[in-house]
Motif scaffolding. Structure first.
Motif, PDB file in Angstrom:
ATOM      1  N   ASN A 122       0.817  -1.219   0.000  1.00 36.26           N
ATOM      2  CA  ASN A 122       0.000   0.000   0.000  1.00 36.26           C
ATOM      3  C   ASN A 122       0.845   1.261   0.000  1.00 36.26           C
ATOM      4  N   PHE A 123       1.897   1.297   0.861  1.00 36.18           N
ATOM      5  CA  PHE A 123       2.760   2.462   0.960  1.00 36.18           C
ATOM      6  C   PHE A 123       4.047   2.286   0.154  1.00 36.18           C
ATOM      7  N   GLY A 124       4.042   1.326  -0.766  1.00 40.94           N
ATOM      8  CA  GLY A 124       5.222   1.069  -1.588  1.00 40.94           C
ATOM      9  C   GLY A 124       4.889   1.078  -3.059  1.00 40.94           C
ATOM     10  N   ARG A 125       4.407  -0.064  -3.538  1.00 37.97           N
ATOM     11  CA  ARG A 125       4.191  -0.194  -4.988  1.00 37.97           C
ATOM     12  C   ARG A 125       2.955   0.549  -5.490  1.00 37.97           C
ATOM     13  N   GLU A 126       1.993   0.833  -4.593  1.00 39.83           N
ATOM     14  CA  GLU A 126       0.771   1.525  -5.014  1.00 39.83           C
ATOM     15  C   GLU A 126       1.000   3.033  -5.004  1.00 39.83           C
ATOM     16  N   LYS A 127       1.539   3.548  -6.110  1.00 41.35           N
ATOM     17  CA  LYS A 127       1.959   4.947  -6.160  1.00 41.35           C
ATOM     18  C   LYS A 127       0.800   5.912  -5.915  1.00 41.35           C
ATOM     19  N   ASP A 128      -0.391   5.582  -6.400  1.00 40.12           N
ATOM     20  CA  ASP A 128      -1.515   6.495  -6.214  1.00 40.12           C
ATOM     21  C   ASP A 128      -1.885   6.620  -4.740  1.00 40.12           C
ATOM     22  N   ILE A 129      -1.761   5.502  -3.994  1.00 38.44           N
ATOM     23  CA  ILE A 129      -2.039   5.553  -2.551  1.00 38.44           C
ATOM     24  C   ILE A 129      -0.982   6.380  -1.847  1.00 38.44           C
ATOM     25  N   VAL A 130       0.271   6.175  -2.239  1.00 40.50           N
ATOM     26  CA  VAL A 130       1.366   6.946  -1.636  1.00 40.50           C
ATOM     27  C   VAL A 130       1.157   8.437  -1.864  1.00 40.50           C
ATOM     28  N   ASP A 131       0.899   8.817  -3.111  1.00 39.75           N
ATOM     29  CA  ASP A 131       0.720  10.240  -3.438  1.00 39.75           C
ATOM     30  C   ASP A 131      -0.484  10.834  -2.705  1.00 39.75           C
ATOM     31  N   TYR A 132      -1.569  10.086  -2.664  1.00 43.24           N
ATOM     32  CA  TYR A 132      -2.795  10.578  -2.019  1.00 43.24           C
ATOM     33  C   TYR A 132      -2.598  10.727  -0.513  1.00 43.24           C
ATOM     34  N   THR A 133      -1.901   9.762   0.093  1.00 41.84           N
ATOM     35  CA  THR A 133      -1.642   9.824   1.531  1.00 41.84           C
ATOM     36  C   THR A 133      -0.737  11.006   1.863  1.00 41.84           C
ATOM     37  N   ARG A 134       0.327  11.151   1.101  1.00 48.29           N
ATOM     38  CA  ARG A 134       1.262  12.242   1.364  1.00 48.29           C
ATOM     39  C   ARG A 134       0.602  13.608   1.184  1.00 48.29           C
ATOM     40  N   LYS A 135      -0.289  13.701   0.226  1.00 50.20           N
ATOM     41  CA  LYS A 135      -0.969  14.972  -0.038  1.00 50.20           C
ATOM     42  C   LYS A 135      -1.899  15.358   1.114  1.00 50.20           C
ATOM     43  N   ASN A 136      -2.507  14.370   1.750  1.00 44.01           N
ATOM     44  CA  ASN A 136      -3.590  14.659   2.685  1.00 44.01           C
ATOM     45  C   ASN A 136      -3.290  14.391   4.163  1.00 44.01           C
ATOM     46  N   PHE A 137      -2.189  13.697   4.459  1.00 43.99           N
ATOM     47  CA  PHE A 137      -1.931  13.322   5.843  1.00 43.99           C
ATOM     48  C   PHE A 137      -0.446  13.406   6.193  1.00 43.99           C
ATOM     49  N   TYR A 138      -0.171  13.665   7.457  1.00 42.58           N
ATOM     50  CA  TYR A 138       1.115  13.327   8.046  1.00 42.58           C
ATOM     51  C   TYR A 138       0.941  11.935   8.657  1.00 42.58           C
ATOM     52  N   VAL A 139       1.889  11.054   8.406  1.00 47.56           N
ATOM     53  CA  VAL A 139       1.843   9.706   8.985  1.00 47.56           C
ATOM     54  C   VAL A 139       2.929   9.605  10.049  1.00 47.56           C
ATOM     55  N   TYR A 199      -5.405  -4.147   5.207  1.00 48.88           N
ATOM     56  CA  TYR A 199      -6.468  -4.086   4.212  1.00 48.88           C
ATOM     57  C   TYR A 199      -5.848  -3.976   2.822  1.00 48.88           C
ATOM     58  N   PRO A 200      -6.368  -4.715   1.852  1.00 53.69           N
ATOM     59  CA  PRO A 200      -5.820  -4.653   0.496  1.00 53.69           C
ATOM     60  C   PRO A 200      -6.002  -3.262  -0.094  1.00 53.69           C
ATOM     61  N   PRO A 201      -5.238  -2.938  -1.135  1.00 54.47           N
ATOM     62  CA  PRO A 201      -5.238  -1.567  -1.664  1.00 54.47           C
ATOM     63  C   PRO A 201      -6.608  -0.995  -1.986  1.00 54.47           C
ATOM     64  N   TYR A 202      -7.511  -1.766  -2.608  1.00 55.42           N
ATOM     65  CA  TYR A 202      -8.787  -1.176  -3.005  1.00 55.42           C
ATOM     66  C   TYR A 202      -9.621  -0.765  -1.795  1.00 55.42           C
ATOM     67  N   LYS A 203      -9.527  -1.523  -0.695  1.00 50.50           N
ATOM     68  CA  LYS A 203     -10.220  -1.145   0.535  1.00 50.50           C
ATOM     69  C   LYS A 203      -9.528   0.037   1.208  1.00 50.50           C
ATOM     70  N   PHE A 204      -8.201   0.029   1.173  1.00 53.76           N
ATOM     71  CA  PHE A 204      -7.436   1.090   1.819  1.00 53.76           C
ATOM     72  C   PHE A 204      -7.682   2.428   1.135  1.00 53.76           C
ATOM     73  N   ARG A 205      -7.732   2.424  -0.206  1.00 54.95           N
ATOM     74  CA  ARG A 205      -8.046   3.650  -0.944  1.00 54.95           C
ATOM     75  C   ARG A 205      -9.398   4.204  -0.507  1.00 54.95           C
ATOM     76  N   ALA A 206     -10.370   3.317  -0.422  1.00 54.40           N
ATOM     77  CA  ALA A 206     -11.715   3.747  -0.037  1.00 54.40           C
ATOM     78  C   ALA A 206     -11.716   4.363   1.354  1.00 54.40           C
ATOM     79  N   ALA A 207     -10.937   3.788   2.271  1.00 57.33           N
ATOM     80  CA  ALA A 207     -10.867   4.311   3.638  1.00 57.33           C
ATOM     81  C   ALA A 207     -10.258   5.714   3.649  1.00 57.33           C
ATOM     82  N   LEU A 208      -9.200   5.924   2.883  1.00 54.13           N
ATOM     83  CA  LEU A 208      -8.583   7.245   2.801  1.00 54.13           C
ATOM     84  C   LEU A 208      -9.573   8.281   2.257  1.00 54.13           C
ATOM     85  N   GLU A 209     -10.269   7.906   1.179  1.00 51.95           N
ATOM     86  CA  GLU A 209     -11.218   8.829   0.568  1.00 51.95           C
ATOM     87  C   GLU A 209     -12.391   9.122   1.500  1.00 51.95           C
TER      88      GLU A 209
END
Length: 348
Positions: free
Chosen positions: A90-107, A160-170
């Motif tokens: 999720n925080f590695g190969r899924e670039k869209d999740i990485v970009d979206y997380t970095r844009k919207n959150f501090y982790v 959670y797999p990427p598709y669920k994790f994306r939904a949670a972020l959104e």
């Protein structure tokens, strides 16, 4: 001319088949290979994780001042297969999740066995371990989402797999948590199942209806586990085809009262506290948003813990043992109990 038209129609068909297969693959949940057998794992936090003094109120203020939605507090530990999946997938190969997380959150990373001081949202100063136990971090990874000091939209416990994790972020970023439950939102975000069989998988150890689970008047002889599932559920099929087939798991489940419920059905249920409800109403009351979710109750009907995320063989075995041995009576979390069990085992 006819040959050319025939050849062109075949080329069109091949192109359509190719793009259809790509589209279907994009819409189907990916199978994430997780081997949770105990072992050494190389887990390094991404460089974009925030390094802070762990004053969480200040961290949230800084995040908001920087235009972020909020902060994510990540609870993890070394050699955790599920943490490895989160970090590397999720925080590695899924670039869209990485970009979206970095844009919207501090982790902000918390080591559940760490000794650094944390000042939490209540203003209490604790070690990382104490803070983890205060937040009932039964499973790693656990992610706490904060948009305001007193606004925690939800918690993700486990992987959670990427598709669920994306939904949670959104769900958090787009503010859906202000107007609907995560359960309802996830139901809309969940793609159709991959398997052809639409029915839920039945097991020999599941009790048959009517479901009279009342434990309020007299304690039951065994603990209870309720499998909240749904039709066309790929993750449910994986649970039944992999870890539940293990002979040790089968024997352990024989020591539970086990019930399978369709989390969207109107199946009548008498709850552990004696109240009457339906499977759908009960699942909604419990905040069940992921299928399958396993909810464990003691003999008196009190919830002990739940697994609402991807679970493989060794984690499932450990949780079943934790409940059967009543580890929750002596340890604040499953992780603490597991650590104590490992330390008490004589070296070979």
């Amino acid at each position: 001319m006819n040959h050319r038209l025939h050849r062109w129609s075949w080329m069109q068909t091949l192109v359509l088949v190719f793009f259809s297969s790509v589209l279907m693959a994009a819409q189907t949940p990916q199978d994430i290979e997780i081997n949770d057998e105990p072992g050494v794992r190389d887990i390094e936090y991404p460089e974009w994780f925030s390094e802070t003094f762990l004053d969480l109120r200040e961290d949230l203020e800084e995040a908001k001042a920087a235009g972020k939605t909020g902060i994510i507090i990540y609870f993890g530990q070394k050699d955790c297969a599920y943490c490895e999946a989160l970090i590397k997938v999720n925080f590695g190969r899924e670039k869209d999740i990485v970009d979206y997380t970095r844009k919207n959150f501090y982790v902000i990373a918390i080591n559940i066995w760490g000794s650094r001081e944390v000042t939490d949202m209540d203003g209490e100063t604790l070690t990382e371990t104490e803070y983890s136990e205060k937040e009932k971090t039964h499973l790693t990874p656990t992610l706490l989402f904060y948009t305001e000091p007193d606004a925690r939209p939800f918690v993700l416990r486990g992987y959670y797999p990427p598709y669920k994790f994306r939904a949670a972020l959104e769900y958090v970023v787009d503010g859906y948590f202000k107007k609907e439950t995560l359960r309802d939102y996830m139901a809309r975000a969940d793609p159709p199942g991959k398997f052809d069989v639409a029915d839920m998988v039945e097991e020999s150890f599941f009790e048959s209806p009517p479901y009279a689970l009342d434990r309020s008047h007299f304690p039951a002889e065994q603990p209870l586990v309720v499998f909240f599932e749904q039709h066309d559920c790929h993750a449910c099929d994986i649970l039944h085809s992999d870890p539940i087939r293990d002979p040790v798991v089968q024997r352990m489940l024989g020591n539970f009262d086990a019930v399978q419920l369709d989390m969207w059905s109107d199946t009548p249920v008498v709850l552990p506290d004696g109240n009457k409800s339906t499977a759908k109403e009960w699942a909604e009351k419990l905040g069940i948003f992921y299928a399958p979710t396993l909810v464990f109750f003691d003999e008196g009907g009190k919830e002990v813990m739940r697994v609402a995320s991807v679970v493989k063989l060794y984690r499932l075995r450990g949780i079943l043992e934790y409940v059967l041995k009543k580890g929750y009576l002596t340890s604040p979390t499953y992780q603490r109990w597991r650590e104590e069990q490992q330390n008490s085992t004589p070296a070979e």
